[in-house]
Design a protein around this motif. Structure first.
Motif, mmCIF file in Angstrom:
data_model
loop_
_atom_site.group_PDB
_atom_site.id
_atom_site.type_symbol
_atom_site.label_atom_id
_atom_site.label_comp_id
_atom_site.label_asym_id
_atom_site.label_seq_id
_atom_site.Cartn_x
_atom_site.Cartn_y
_atom_site.Cartn_z
ATOM 1 N N ALA A 32 -5.226 3.460 -4.090
ATOM 2 C CA ALA A 32 -5.215 3.984 -5.470
ATOM 3 C C ALA A 32 -3.856 3.715 -6.114
ATOM 4 N N PHE A 33 -2.781 3.819 -5.310
ATOM 5 C CA PHE A 33 -1.446 3.516 -5.839
ATOM 6 C C PHE A 33 -1.214 2.009 -5.895
ATOM 7 N N LEU A 34 -1.538 1.299 -4.811
ATOM 8 C CA LEU A 34 -1.223 -0.132 -4.735
ATOM 9 C C LEU A 34 -1.922 -0.940 -5.829
ATOM 10 N N ASN A 35 -3.092 -0.474 -6.283
ATOM 11 C CA ASN A 35 -3.774 -1.141 -7.407
ATOM 12 C C ASN A 35 -3.023 -0.914 -8.713
ATOM 13 N N ARG A 36 -2.121 0.049 -8.707
ATOM 14 C CA ARG A 36 -1.326 0.372 -9.909
ATOM 15 C C ARG A 36 0.156 0.023 -9.695
ATOM 16 N N PHE A 37 0.405 -0.933 -8.806
ATOM 17 C CA PHE A 37 1.787 -1.329 -8.518
ATOM 18 C C PHE A 37 1.879 -2.853 -8.521
ATOM 19 N N MET A 38 2.896 -3.388 -9.168
ATOM 20 C CA MET A 38 3.084 -4.844 -9.162
ATOM 21 C C MET A 38 4.548 -5.191 -9.354
ATOM 22 N N CYS A 39 4.863 -6.440 -9.070
ATOM 23 C CA CYS A 39 6.224 -6.932 -9.272
ATOM 24 C C CYS A 39 6.170 -8.053 -10.306
ATOM 25 N N ALA A 40 6.937 -7.908 -11.381
ATOM 26 C CA ALA A 40 7.051 -8.965 -12.387
ATOM 27 C C ALA A 40 8.325 -9.741 -12.094
ATOM 28 N N GLN A 41 8.173 -11.022 -11.763
ATOM 29 C CA GLN A 41 9.345 -11.848 -11.441
ATOM 30 C C GLN A 41 9.622 -12.816 -12.580
ATOM 31 N N MET A 42 10.906 -13.049 -12.859
ATOM 32 C CA MET A 42 11.272 -13.980 -13.933
ATOM 33 C C MET A 42 12.735 -14.372 -13.808
ATOM 34 N N PRO A 43 13.086 -15.572 -14.281
ATOM 35 C CA PRO A 43 14.504 -15.933 -14.293
ATOM 36 C C PRO A 43 15.191 -15.259 -15.480
ATOM 37 N N GLY A 63 -5.179 9.839 -8.693
ATOM 38 C CA GLY A 63 -5.707 9.282 -7.442
ATOM 39 C C GLY A 63 -4.643 9.090 -6.385
ATOM 40 N N TYR A 64 -3.371 9.356 -6.730
ATOM 41 C CA TYR A 64 -2.274 9.302 -5.759
ATOM 42 C C TYR A 64 -1.231 10.332 -6.186
ATOM 43 N N ASP A 65 -0.338 10.660 -5.284
ATOM 44 C CA ASP A 65 0.671 11.696 -5.571
ATOM 45 C C ASP A 65 1.813 11.081 -6.382
ATOM 46 N N PHE A 66 1.711 11.222 -7.701
ATOM 47 C CA PHE A 66 2.654 10.586 -8.625
ATOM 48 C C PHE A 66 4.096 11.047 -8.369
ATOM 49 N N ALA A 67 4.277 12.369 -8.221
ATOM 50 C CA ALA A 67 5.624 12.924 -7.999
ATOM 51 C C ALA A 67 6.204 12.418 -6.675
ATOM 52 N N ALA A 68 5.351 12.305 -5.638
ATOM 53 C CA ALA A 68 5.836 11.829 -4.324
ATOM 54 C C ALA A 68 6.268 10.364 -4.401
ATOM 55 N N VAL A 69 5.532 9.546 -5.169
ATOM 56 C CA VAL A 69 5.913 8.129 -5.328
ATOM 57 C C VAL A 69 7.263 8.043 -6.033
ATOM 58 N N LEU A 70 7.427 8.839 -7.090
ATOM 59 C CA LEU A 70 8.704 8.829 -7.817
ATOM 60 C C LEU A 70 9.849 9.282 -6.918
ATOM 61 N N GLU A 71 9.568 10.261 -6.073
ATOM 62 C CA GLU A 71 10.600 10.748 -5.152
ATOM 63 C C GLU A 71 10.988 9.648 -4.149
ATOM 64 N N TRP A 72 9.982 8.868 -3.715
ATOM 65 C CA TRP A 72 10.242 7.742 -2.796
ATOM 66 C C TRP A 72 11.188 6.748 -3.462
ATOM 67 N N PHE A 73 10.892 6.413 -4.716
ATOM 68 C CA PHE A 73 11.757 5.487 -5.445
ATOM 69 C C PHE A 73 13.138 6.099 -5.668
ATOM 70 N N ALA A 74 13.167 7.389 -6.025
ATOM 71 C CA ALA A 74 14.441 8.055 -6.340
ATOM 72 C C ALA A 74 15.424 7.974 -5.175
ATOM 73 N N GLU A 75 14.906 8.059 -3.940
ATOM 74 C CA GLU A 75 15.771 7.977 -2.752
ATOM 75 C C GLU A 75 16.436 6.615 -2.622
ATOM 76 N N ARG A 76 15.759 5.599 -3.145
ATOM 77 C CA ARG A 76 16.203 4.222 -2.887
ATOM 78 C C ARG A 76 16.884 3.546 -4.068
ATOM 79 N N VAL A 77 16.757 4.114 -5.259
ATOM 80 C CA VAL A 77 17.363 3.474 -6.439
ATOM 81 C C VAL A 77 18.809 3.933 -6.620
ATOM 82 N N ASP A 78 19.522 3.223 -7.482
ATOM 83 C CA ASP A 78 20.935 3.539 -7.737
ATOM 84 C C ASP A 78 21.099 4.378 -8.995
#
Length: 532
Positions: free
Chosen positions: A126-137, A163-178
């Motif tokens: 449910a989350f992975l269908n709503r996640f992508m990486c946009a790459q560009m120069p 369909g997924y734990d939105f707050a938990a996903v954000l917390e996962w990112f928050a731990e790893r971002v600057d």
């Protein structure tokens, strides 16, 4: 045997990134794994987590200008971008550097070992269908990556499950971002229940958090003051800390300002925010080191909690009832561990969340306390981290100045549209006439009332006049040093006019220059007389 080797020789590292990886793998991971840290708090770290570029996470309710903000920074559209007043960004989009434009879908992204997203697999399809990486120069993306998030919903919309734990996903990112940037719209400031929950989920990362009050050019100065006050009040209630979060006010897009009254304020705020973002590559190693220390402290507490619960469990009968009792009295366990091991209350995980997670665990499978594992982590914190800290400073000194370049960051650096150009001490920088000359007749009148001798006034006479500005002595002392161009301890009429001009610059709220700019040097002192 393996741990003995660790004790024997101090860790030797080639660079900070490699050092962090080895410390985590060899010293912290065994403790995390033994006491189920990954089930309770955060998945295990991978090499990509230590190698990746600094990341900026954008969070906000829908239509606060998150995607437009990214476009403004990069001055370029990115693949998968959608902008509109309705909730358009319904996915997490990691905007990263790549040789060609393209989109990598979530399921492919989480199996790529070079990307730091493999552990997001745990959040399911449910989350992975709503996640992508946009790459560009793009020049900006050579230094940082940016994470765009779905607009946080308000009112009825927020009750429809994602369909997924939105707050938990954000917390996962928050731990790893600057850096975490919370965006608010200046003329719809309501903070929904989902947004409040998200901000609380980010509570342990206030040091990374910045707030942007966007679209501020659409309201008048008086309304802006009220909106700013209301925002600070609302945030104070949610974040619940005595420190005030830094709020940047502005209009972060490349369109004309609707209400241009606060143009100078917006320019200064944008400059401050850009400088903050530009500092991220320089501080990335330090941030990763800091996050590893935070993680190690939490892992130690986790070990004490789990081993304490294991010790209190009966060996044969009444296991289930004892488990319920231990969960209910978890607060008392916290207090006991706090006193026994001199641990700060702030290092303990959230009590209610921990109780909820413990309900699904089998206490009999918990590990007893293994002092050697804890000693290894203690040794890491006491010795290895200090060595790595010294290496961070060495790496910073050896590298050329790391900063974010390109996009909107280029437009504010130099030229007539650079921040502060032609203002304060820079006024008159590109004029042929000496800028001080405009007000010199006024300054001359004062100068001749001070009874100059041989065309110069003494320091004592000038001091009397300069003190009328009510500026502190430290500031007036600096002005004197800048104005006394020929360093003879006296001021002639040009130097006296210059001193008054610098006083005016300071009184108007500008900073004094460290050295006198060329355009402020009196014409009579330029050239050979100045060199003498």
């Amino acid at each position: 045997m393996f741990r003995k080797n660790l004790k024997k020789d101090p860790e030797l590292f080639q660079n900070v990134s490699e050092g962090l990886k080895r410390l985590y793998r060899n010293k912290l991971f065994p403790l995390e794994d033994t006491y189920r840290f990954h089930d309770f708090h955060s998945p295990a770290l991978e090499d990509a987590d230590f190698d990746n570029k600094p990341m900026v996470l954008l969070v906000g309710q829908y239509s606060t200008g998150k995607t437009t903000f990214i476009r403004h920074l990069m001055e370029q559209d990115f693949p998968g971008m959608r902008i509109g007043p309705e909730p358009t960004t319904d996915s997490f989009i990691a905007v990263m550097h790549g040789e060609q434009d393209g989109v990598i879908p979530g399921n492919a992204l989480v199996v790529d070992p070079k990307k730091p997203f493999r552990k997001l697999n745990a959040f399911g399809n449910a989350f992975l269908n709503r996640f992508m990486c946009a790459q560009m120069p793009n020049a900006v993306l050579e230094s940082i990556s940016i994470i765009d998030t779905p607009g946080i919903l308000s009112g009825e919309k927020q009750r429809i499950s994602r369909g997924y734990d939105f707050a938990a996903v954000l917390e996962w990112f928050a731990e790893r971002v600057d850096r975490i940037i919370l965006l608010f719209d200046a003329h719809k400031l309501d903070i929904s229940d989902e947004f409040s929950e998200v901000i609380r989920a980010l509570k342990n990362h206030e040091d990374k958090m910045r707030v942007v009050l966007n679209k501020a050019d659409q309201i008048s100065t008086q309304q802006l003051m009220r909106v700013y006050g209301a925002l600070m009040w609302s945030l104070g209630k949610i974040i619940n800390t005595p420190e005030v979060v830094r709020v940047y006010i502005g209009s972060f897009w490349a369109q004309p300002l609707l209400v241009p009254d606060n143009r100078k304020l917006f320019e200064a705020e944008e400059q401050d925010l850009f400088l903050d973002i530009q500092s991220l590559p320089r501080n990335a190693a330090l941030r990763k080191l800091n996050d590893l220390i935070k993680r190690a402290r939490l892992a130690k507490v986790q070990a004490y909690i789990i081993s304490s619960l294991k010790k209190d469990m009966p060996s044969v009968f009444g296991k289930e009832s004892k488990k319920k009792e231990l969960i209910a009295n978890l607060g008392e366990t916290y207090h006991r561990i706090e006193k026994e091991h001199q641990i700060s209350p702030g290092d303990f995980p959230n009590l209610a969340k921990m109780q909820e997670l413990l309900n699904g665990q089998d206490f009999t499978k918990f590990a007893a306390l293994k002092p050697k594992l804890l000693e290894t982590v203690e040794d890491m914190l006491a010795n290895d981290i200090a060595r790595l800290m010294a290496m961070v400073r060495q790496e910073e000194a050896a590298m050329p100045s790391q900063t974010v370049k390109g996009g909107a960051f280029e437009g504010v650096m130099t030229g007539p549209f650079g921040h502060g150009y032609g203002e304060g001490a820079s006024e008159g920088i590109d004029e042929l006439e000496w800028v001080v000359g405009r007000d010199k007749p006024t300054y001359d009148e004062i100068f001749y009332t001070l009874s100059p001798i041989n065309g110069k006034v003494s320091g004592a006479a000038a001091k009397k006049e300069m003190l009328k500005s009510k500026l502190p002595n430290t500031v007036l002392g600096k002005i004197w040093k800048l104005a006394d161009v020929d360093k003879d301890g006296l001021l002639d009429d040009d130097e006296f006019a210059l001193a008054n001009h610098l006083i005016k610059v300071k009184l108007e709220g500008h900073e004094l220059p460290a050295a006198l700019p060329e355009h402020l040097i009196p014409p009579s002192k330029r050239g050979s007389s100045l060199e003498a």
